[in-house]
Design a protein around this motif. Structure first.
Motif, PDB file in Angstrom:
ATOM      1  N   ASP A 190      16.807  -4.311  -2.764  1.00 18.87           N
ATOM      2  CA  ASP A 190      16.191  -4.685  -4.040  1.00 18.87           C
ATOM      3  C   ASP A 190      15.072  -3.724  -4.415  1.00 18.87           C
ATOM      4  O   ASP A 190      14.901  -3.395  -5.590  1.00 18.87           O
ATOM      5  CB  ASP A 190      15.642  -6.116  -3.967  1.00 18.87           C
ATOM      6  N   LEU A 191      14.299  -3.278  -3.416  1.00 19.17           N
ATOM      7  CA  LEU A 191      13.218  -2.329  -3.703  1.00 19.17           C
ATOM      8  C   LEU A 191      13.773  -1.026  -4.249  1.00 19.17           C
ATOM      9  O   LEU A 191      13.203  -0.438  -5.173  1.00 19.17           O
ATOM     10  CB  LEU A 191      12.394  -2.052  -2.445  1.00 19.17           C
ATOM     11  N   LYS A 192      14.878  -0.581  -3.686  1.00 17.44           N
ATOM     12  CA  LYS A 192      15.497   0.664  -4.156  1.00 17.44           C
ATOM     13  C   LYS A 192      15.949   0.508  -5.606  1.00 17.44           C
ATOM     14  O   LYS A 192      15.739   1.395  -6.434  1.00 17.44           O
ATOM     15  CB  LYS A 192      16.688   1.018  -3.249  1.00 17.44           C
ATOM     16  N   LYS A 193      16.540  -0.640  -5.933  1.00 19.25           N
ATOM     17  CA  LYS A 193      16.982  -0.899  -7.305  1.00 19.25           C
ATOM     18  C   LYS A 193      15.786  -0.944  -8.256  1.00 19.25           C
ATOM     19  O   LYS A 193      15.828  -0.390  -9.356  1.00 19.25           O
ATOM     20  CB  LYS A 193      17.760  -2.211  -7.380  1.00 19.25           C
ATOM     21  N   GLU A 194      14.704  -1.613  -7.826  1.00 23.21           N
ATOM     22  CA  GLU A 194      13.496  -1.682  -8.652  1.00 23.21           C
ATOM     23  C   GLU A 194      12.901  -0.297  -8.867  1.00 23.21           C
ATOM     24  O   GLU A 194      12.479   0.047  -9.966  1.00 23.21           O
ATOM     25  CB  GLU A 194      12.451  -2.604  -8.005  1.00 23.21           C
ATOM     26  N   ALA A 216       6.238   4.412  -4.679  1.00 21.17           N
ATOM     27  CA  ALA A 216       5.747   3.505  -3.638  1.00 21.17           C
ATOM     28  C   ALA A 216       6.866   2.591  -3.141  1.00 21.17           C
ATOM     29  O   ALA A 216       6.973   2.325  -1.938  1.00 21.17           O
ATOM     30  CB  ALA A 216       4.580   2.677  -4.179  1.00 21.17           C
ATOM     31  N   PHE A 217       7.707   2.104  -4.054  1.00 13.95           N
ATOM     32  CA  PHE A 217       8.849   1.277  -3.651  1.00 13.95           C
ATOM     33  C   PHE A 217       9.812   2.069  -2.769  1.00 13.95           C
ATOM     34  O   PHE A 217      10.322   1.551  -1.778  1.00 13.95           O
ATOM     35  CB  PHE A 217       9.588   0.730  -4.869  1.00 13.95           C
ATOM     36  N   ASP A 218      10.057   3.325  -3.124  1.00 11.46           N
ATOM     37  CA  ASP A 218      10.928   4.174  -2.297  1.00 11.46           C
ATOM     38  C   ASP A 218      10.361   4.303  -0.888  1.00 11.46           C
ATOM     39  O   ASP A 218      11.088   4.166   0.099  1.00 11.46           O
ATOM     40  CB  ASP A 218      11.081   5.569  -2.914  1.00 11.46           C
ATOM     41  N   LEU A 219       9.063   4.579  -0.807  1.00 10.88           N
ATOM     42  CA  LEU A 219       8.421   4.728   0.498  1.00 10.88           C
ATOM     43  C   LEU A 219       8.461   3.417   1.282  1.00 10.88           C
ATOM     44  O   LEU A 219       8.781   3.409   2.477  1.00 10.88           O
ATOM     45  CB  LEU A 219       6.977   5.206   0.330  1.00 10.88           C
ATOM     46  N   LEU A 220       8.165   2.322   0.626  1.00  7.46           N
ATOM     47  CA  LEU A 220       8.203   1.016   1.276  1.00  7.46           C
ATOM     48  C   LEU A 220       9.602   0.706   1.784  1.00  7.46           C
ATOM     49  O   LEU A 220       9.769   0.198   2.896  1.00  7.46           O
ATOM     50  CB  LEU A 220       7.729  -0.074   0.307  1.00  7.46           C
ATOM     51  N   ASP A 221      10.602   1.038   1.006  1.00  8.46           N
ATOM     52  CA  ASP A 221      11.995   0.815   1.411  1.00  8.46           C
ATOM     53  C   ASP A 221      12.312   1.603   2.684  1.00  8.46           C
ATOM     54  O   ASP A 221      12.918   1.081   3.620  1.00  8.46           O
ATOM     55  CB  ASP A 221      12.935   1.219   0.271  1.00  8.46           C
ATOM     56  N   ALA A 277      13.001   1.676   8.558  1.00  6.57           N
ATOM     57  CA  ALA A 277      12.608   2.232   9.859  1.00  6.57           C
ATOM     58  C   ALA A 277      12.114   1.130  10.788  1.00  6.57           C
ATOM     59  O   ALA A 277      12.441   1.122  11.977  1.00  6.57           O
ATOM     60  CB  ALA A 277      11.542   3.307   9.672  1.00  6.57           C
ATOM     61  N   ALA A 278      11.350   0.207  10.239  1.00  9.44           N
ATOM     62  CA  ALA A 278      10.846  -0.901  11.054  1.00  9.44           C
ATOM     63  C   ALA A 278      12.002  -1.778  11.543  1.00  9.44           C
ATOM     64  O   ALA A 278      12.012  -2.218  12.695  1.00  9.44           O
ATOM     65  CB  ALA A 278       9.859  -1.732  10.241  1.00  9.44           C
ATOM     66  N   ALA A 279      12.982  -1.997  10.687  1.00  7.04           N
ATOM     67  CA  ALA A 279      14.151  -2.795  11.070  1.00  7.04           C
ATOM     68  C   ALA A 279      14.943  -2.087  12.162  1.00  7.04           C
ATOM     69  O   ALA A 279      15.401  -2.734  13.119  1.00  7.04           O
ATOM     70  CB  ALA A 279      15.022  -3.065   9.854  1.00  7.04           C
ATOM     71  N   ARG A 280      15.091  -0.770  12.043  1.00  8.42           N
ATOM     72  CA  ARG A 280      15.797  -0.001  13.082  1.00  8.42           C
ATOM     73  C   ARG A 280      15.021  -0.028  14.388  1.00  8.42           C
ATOM     74  O   ARG A 280      15.600  -0.104  15.467  1.00  8.42           O
ATOM     75  CB  ARG A 280      16.003   1.447  12.631  1.00  8.42           C
TER      76      ARG A 280
END
Length: 103
Positions: free
Chosen positions: A3-7, A86-91, A96-99
């Motif tokens: 969703d962040l990527k889409k936003e 910022a959304f791209d970076l957060l995504d 990375a955190a999930a991995r």
């Protein structure tokens, strides 16, 4: 796609569209300003001759407001672009955190 990527993509497209506004308004605004200095045609209307200065002042105010609006749109476009980044970076960070949790 998250969703962040889409936003982020949506905000980036909107920011891009806002940045293009001056390309469409520069020439008409310039012509409008030029015409506000040449109101001789109003002299033929007699009764409106006394309103020439009021009309000229109104046209100058409209031109100024249009310019200010373009500046506001530009600032909004920049902000939207920054939020998109910022959304791209957060995504990326969330992925990375999930991995990291999986590994």
């Amino acid at each position: 796609m998250s969703d962040l990527k889409k936003e982020a993509e949506s905000l980036d497209k909107a920011a891009s569209a806002l940045r293009k506004v001056p390309h469409h308004t520069t020439k008409p605004l310039h012509e409008f300003k030029e015409e506000s200095n040449d109101l001789g045609a109003l002299g033929k209307l007699g009764a409106l001759l006394s309103a020439t200065e009021d009309i000229r002042e109104g046209m100058h105010k409209l031109a100024k407001l249009t310019h200010e609006l373009e500046e506001e749109w530009h600032a909004e476009a920049k902000l939207m672009g920054d939020v998109s980044d910022a959304f791209d970076l957060l995504d990326v960070l969330l992925a990375a955190a999930a991995r990291g949790k999986k590994g």
